[in-house]
Design an enzyme around this catalytic site. Structure first.
Site, short mmCIF file in Angstrom:
data_model
loop_
_atom_site.label_atom_id
_atom_site.label_comp_id
_atom_site.label_asym_id
_atom_site.label_seq_id
_atom_site.Cartn_x
_atom_site.Cartn_y
_atom_site.Cartn_z
N ASP A 1 32.80 52.69 47.89
CA ASP A 1 31.71 53.62 48.16
C ASP A 1 30.49 53.23 47.36
OD1 ASP A 1 31.80 55.05 45.48
OD2 ASP A 1 33.85 55.38 46.15
N GLU B 1 47.23 20.78 52.12
CA GLU B 1 46.64 22.12 51.98
C GLU B 1 45.61 22.13 50.85
OE1 GLU B 1 50.08 25.25 53.38
OE2 GLU B 1 50.48 24.03 51.60
#
Ligand code: GLA
Length: 731
Positions: free
Chosen positions: A535, A615
């Site tokens: 928020d 990776e």
């Protein structure tokens, strides 16, 4: 001047670049809301209020013969209570004689340049020169209450902020049982409301409802803004879309209990009241005292959701978050949570840091489990002292190693919590929020600490400060892992228990403020089991918030899309995690995980030491790519290119530079299909007449071609393929 007062006609105009807000003081001193919309170029809009005598809608005494002007139907700025406006009220107050009535009339007003901070609360910072503020004072002389309505106008940003200050001028106490931050009365219109619902690991899902004659409530009483209902509401035309329709945004800058009430009344008018949730709330306002509500951030546009989102992105990036983060590149981080959970020691953390550093990661974040007795999530919260048995050499050893690697070091805290099994609880059982003599309800086997108690705040400030001073720590992840109940403070008298939840938030904000003042270079990332406190209140202190505990790239598409309606990408914490994903079991390509996480602050959350060489080299490339797009992603305009909640096959979104010099298009396929349709995506935010080259190819297209024709792709083979396309303007 963005705020104009017309003395002759007693009305105010609040003007932004593309909107106008009008308030009229009527003949009996009511503050009437007459308009919020596109600029009127100077017409006073109260002619739209047509008196109608509606049955069972009473009249103020002075208006007893003017039956058309009932406060039950008049559009107002802020209401009193108990005097005949039967819609949801902005305020409830009980005076010394037990009366629940309050009748607010205009007393005075003042218009000033700039904007003052709100005591104890986060606020939208007035960095610009052309911010101005109007304060209208209303009063009820009989009960001695003054209500100051604050309106600050951010002219260039099409934003108006509001908050309310209640002042007791009586010679006795006033009991406030509801104090909203602001209210918006829209006389006309066929509206939908949009809000963002969810749950843990699935936050902020776009939700839209058509309004009818009833009351809808979007709220939280969890002691946090919550995963479940974000404190942000959009009221939009029933047919509004991404690029079409009127939209009003109301976002509350508050991390505690909130409430948005949306009522359509008998006359078809719509009222939205927003503020602290009045459920279990009360506040004793003593003589001479004042009470400030959290701030409300409002915007209006007739350009649909996209413009509304851009307005919020701009104000949050530039005026809610500390503006220095606009120009500081934030580090690509690696967090050990999903790599190790509680099972780690110093060597393991150093190993992860070393491998990650080789690949370009810039910060190592040590998550939960480094302190007290904390080998699982049943004990230790509150004991913010290093567990030297687990971390031989302490935090200093790790931060010395990260220093050597040229990396930053970050640390997890959950300051507002306490475990029953902790030294702190054994010493201060009264510091937990709980009813005396009743067993508390446990969640993750923990309780909430009483942040309304200054002694608790001081204890936390001291412990955290000592830890921060003990090693080279430049980042804190500030977690909050349960909803709050048993809201009883042992530090407050019986008749003030209704203040506990709000005082809790004031304590948390104060602690954050003190720490940031003491450690101005510290960056705090907000977190609450992912996005339970995502928020504008937390964003005032934390420029980024961990968006969700769901790190699955495909689930994150919806979570990040919903989040994007109110909050900019620069605030969204997102990481690449391992596959199969720990929350869903889904396996997605590393490339797809990278593209999704790049629409955020970017980092990794996996055991990088266990990855294959292939990776690792892919990660090295990913980090280079992210760094090369960093400013475009952080500062560019964000566009949703697929409709929220509607396209189940793929999602597309874009970042376009403000100067239209480049754009980054992102597409992720959620469901591959045989014999699939071609995906044609129309870009946005380009210069029509300029030519753009697709990076890595010789393909050249005008901005107009890309925006009106689109870019077509055949992307359908395999599980969850994704691409990122970079278009660069040719000079
Ligand atoms: C919360 C956070 C996670 C992790 C754990 C640690 O769930 O969202 O990222 O920090 O707490 O307990």
């Amino acid at each position: 001047m963005a705020i104009v007062y017309d003395e002759a006609n007693k009305y105010f105009r609040l003007l932004t670049k593309n909107s106008e807000y009008q308030i009229k003081i009527d003949e009996v001193g009511l503050a009437i809301h007459t308009y919020y919309g596109k600029p009127t170029y100077g017409t006073e809009m109260s002619y739209q209020i047509i008196p109608i005598d509606r049955g069972f809608s009473g009249n103020l005494y002075e208006l007893k013969l003017n039956r058309g002007r009932s406060i039950d139907v008049l559009p107002q700025e802020f209401t009193g209570c108990g005097i005949g406006d039967f819609r949801v009220s902005s305020l409830n107050v009980i005076s010394a004689n037990g009366s629940h009535s309050c009748d607010l009339r205009y007393k005075t007003h003042v218009i000033t340049d700039g904007k003052e901070p709100i005591p104890g609360l986060p606020y939208v910072r007035p960095y610009e020169d052309n911010v101005s503020t109007l304060v209208i004072t209303l009063e009820d002389k009989l009960i001695g209450l003054e209500v100051e309505l604050y309106y600050s106008v951010f002219e260039d940003k099409d934003i108006i902020t509001r908050h309310t200050r209640l002042i007791n001028k009586a010679d006795s106490v006033l009991d406030v049982t509801k104090a909203s931050s602001g209210m918006l009365d829209l006389q006309f219109g066929d509206w939908d409301e949009v809000h963002f619902v969810g749950k843990h690991t699935m936050e902020r899902q776009f939700t839209r409802n058509h309004l009818s004659q009833d009351i809808r409530v979007i709220s939280s009483k969890r002691g946090m803004s919550s995963h479940h209902q974000n404190p942000f509401v959009i009221i939009c035309d029933h047919d509004a879309e991404e690029n079409y329709g009127e939209c009003y945004g109301m976002m509350l800058m508050y991390s505690g209990n909130h409430k948005f009430e949306i009522e359509q009344d008998q006359a078809g008018a719509t009222r939205i009241v927003a503020g602290i949730n009045d459920d279990n709330f009360s506040w004793k306002l003593l003589q001479g005292e004042s009470f400030d509500t959290p701030e409300l951030i409002m915007t209006y546009t007739d350009g649909g959701f996209e413009t509304l989102s851009h307005n919020y992105h701009n104000i949050i990036r530039e005026n809610v978050c500390d503006r220095k983060y606009m120009d500081i590149k934030r580090p690509v981080l690696i967090n050990n949570w999903e790599a190790t959970y509680f099972d780690f020691n110093a060597d393991k953390i150093i190993d992860i840091a070393k491998t990650a550093s080789d690949l370009g990661v810039e910060m190592m974040v040590l998550d939960d489990g480094w302190f007290g007795k904390r080998d699982d999530d049943n004990s230790g919260l509150g004991d913010w002292f290093v567990n030297e048995k687990k971390l031989i050499g302490g935090l200093k050893r790790i931060s010395d190693e990260t220093d050597k690697l040229g990396m930053k070091f970050g640390l997890w805290f959950e300051p507002e919590m306490i475990n029953e099994d902790s030294e702190l609880f054994r010493k201060h059982p009264d510091w937990a929020l709980r009813d005396p003599d009743r067993n508390p309800t446990m969640s993750r086997n923990q309780m909430v600490i009483d942040m309304s108690n200054k002694a608790v705040e001081d204890y936390l400030f001291d412990c955290i400060s000592k830890i921060l001073a003990s090693a080279h720590i430049s980042y804190v992840k500030w977690d909050f892992n349960r909803s709050v109940c048993n809201v009883y403070s042992n530090n407050l008298p019986a008749d003030r228990q209704g203040e506990t939840a709000h005082r809790f938030m004031l304590g948390t904000y104060s602690l954050l403020d003190r720490l940031l003042k003491a450690y101005p270079d510290l960056m705090i990332e907000g977190c609450s089991g992912g996005g339970g406190r995502f928020d504008a209140g937390m964003l005032f202190y934390c420029p980024q918030i961990w968006c969700s505990d769901d790190t699955d790239a495909i689930e994150r598409l919806d979570i990040q899309e919903g989040t994007s309606f109110g909050y900019p990408v620069s605030t969204v914490g997102s990481h690449v995690s391992a596959v199969p994903n720990h929350q869903t079991g889904r396996t997605t390509p590393l490339n797809t995980r990278g593209i999704v996480a790049m629409s955020g602050t970017f980092g990794y959350e996996l055991d990088i030491t266990k990855l294959s060489e292939d990776e690792k080299s892919e990660i090295k490339e990913q980090i280079k790519t992210f760094n090369s797009y960093y400013w475009l992603i952080q500062k560019g305009d964000y566009y949703r290119l697929t409709k929220a909640g509607q396209n189940e096959i793929y999602k597309a979104w874009e970042f376009a530079a403000r100067d239209k010099s480049e754009a980054l298009l992102n597409i992720v396929v959620k469901r591959s299909q045989a014999n699939a349709k071609i995906k044609n995506i129309r870009l946005k935010g380009l210069d029509e007449a300029s030519v753009y080259r697709l990076q890595g190819t010789d393909q050249r297209m005008t901005g107009a071609a890309l925006m009106h024709g689109g870019y077509a792709l055949n992307l359908s083979m395999g599980d969850y393929p994704a691409v990122q396309l970079h278009f660069i303007k040719e000079v």
